[in-house]
Design a protein around this motif. Structure first.
Motif, PDB file in Angstrom:
ATOM      1  N   MET A  48       0.807  -1.224   0.000  1.00  0.00           N
ATOM      2  CA  MET A  48       0.000   0.000   0.000  1.00  0.00           C
ATOM      3  C   MET A  48       0.843   1.278   0.000  1.00  0.00           C
ATOM      4  O   MET A  48       0.502   2.251  -0.658  1.00  0.00           O
ATOM      5  N   THR A 102       4.274  -0.703   3.945  1.00  0.00           N
ATOM      6  CA  THR A 102       3.044  -1.048   4.641  1.00  0.00           C
ATOM      7  C   THR A 102       2.208  -1.874   3.675  1.00  0.00           C
ATOM      8  O   THR A 102       1.969  -1.459   2.542  1.00  0.00           O
ATOM      9  N   ILE A 104      -1.177  -4.855   3.238  1.00  0.00           N
ATOM     10  CA  ILE A 104      -2.419  -5.361   3.817  1.00  0.00           C
ATOM     11  C   ILE A 104      -2.516  -6.851   3.516  1.00  0.00           C
ATOM     12  O   ILE A 104      -2.209  -7.286   2.410  1.00  0.00           O
ATOM     13  N   ASN A 111      -3.304  -4.327   8.313  1.00  0.00           N
ATOM     14  CA  ASN A 111      -2.073  -3.765   7.772  1.00  0.00           C
ATOM     15  C   ASN A 111      -0.895  -4.260   8.590  1.00  0.00           C
ATOM     16  O   ASN A 111      -1.025  -4.501   9.798  1.00  0.00           O
ATOM     17  N   GLN A 113       3.762  -4.037   8.609  1.00  0.00           N
ATOM     18  CA  GLN A 113       4.963  -3.440   8.021  1.00  0.00           C
ATOM     19  C   GLN A 113       5.977  -4.520   7.685  1.00  0.00           C
ATOM     20  O   GLN A 113       6.190  -5.446   8.461  1.00  0.00           O
TER      21      GLN A 113
END
Length: 128
Positions: A48, A102, A104, A111, A113
């Motif tokens: 994202m 980031t 999903i 979400n 990392q």
């Protein structure tokens, strides 16, 4: 090449020195980096956004945040990979970058990392 796996997502980075340029009467050192994102998890994911910390030996650290990577928000099913190439200009022949993506997870809708490991940017003539 540097690699790191976070939450089943493997990040690999290759770097290159592209040459020197003059911009605003100052010399700039151009570097490229190729990033491969591999999904080793059991879930489909989508990248994202990105967060970069760019360290230039002659300047303060620069933070860059933005959507996707090079205009894309790739979706990766289990076992798939995505590779892209980008670059940056530094005022010094030495620097480094690190950061995170980031993503999903489509199964959990959460979400998370993914760490991009620190990678060096160095002109060949700068290292003796």
């Amino acid at each position: 090449m540097v690699t790191q796996i976070t939450h089943g997502i493997k990040i690999s980075v290759l770097t290159g020195f592209e040459g020197t340029y003059f911009k605003n009467y100052k010399i700039q050192f151009a570097f490229s980096y190729q990033i491969t994102i591999e999904n080793h998890s059991k879930d489909s994911v989508q990248l994202m956004s990105r967060h970069w910390e760019i360290k230039d030996a002659l300047n303060p650290m620069e933070i860059v945040d933005g959507e996707g990577v090079v205009g894309e928000k790739p979706v990766l099913k289990p076992g798939e990979k995505h590779t892209y190439t980008s670059g940056c200009l530094l005022t010094a022949p030495l620097g480094a970058m690190s950061g995170y993506f980031t993503m999903i997870n489509f199964t959990t809708t959460r979400n998370f990392q993914v760490i991009v490991p620190s990678f060096k940017l160095s002109a060949p003539f700068a290292l003796n």
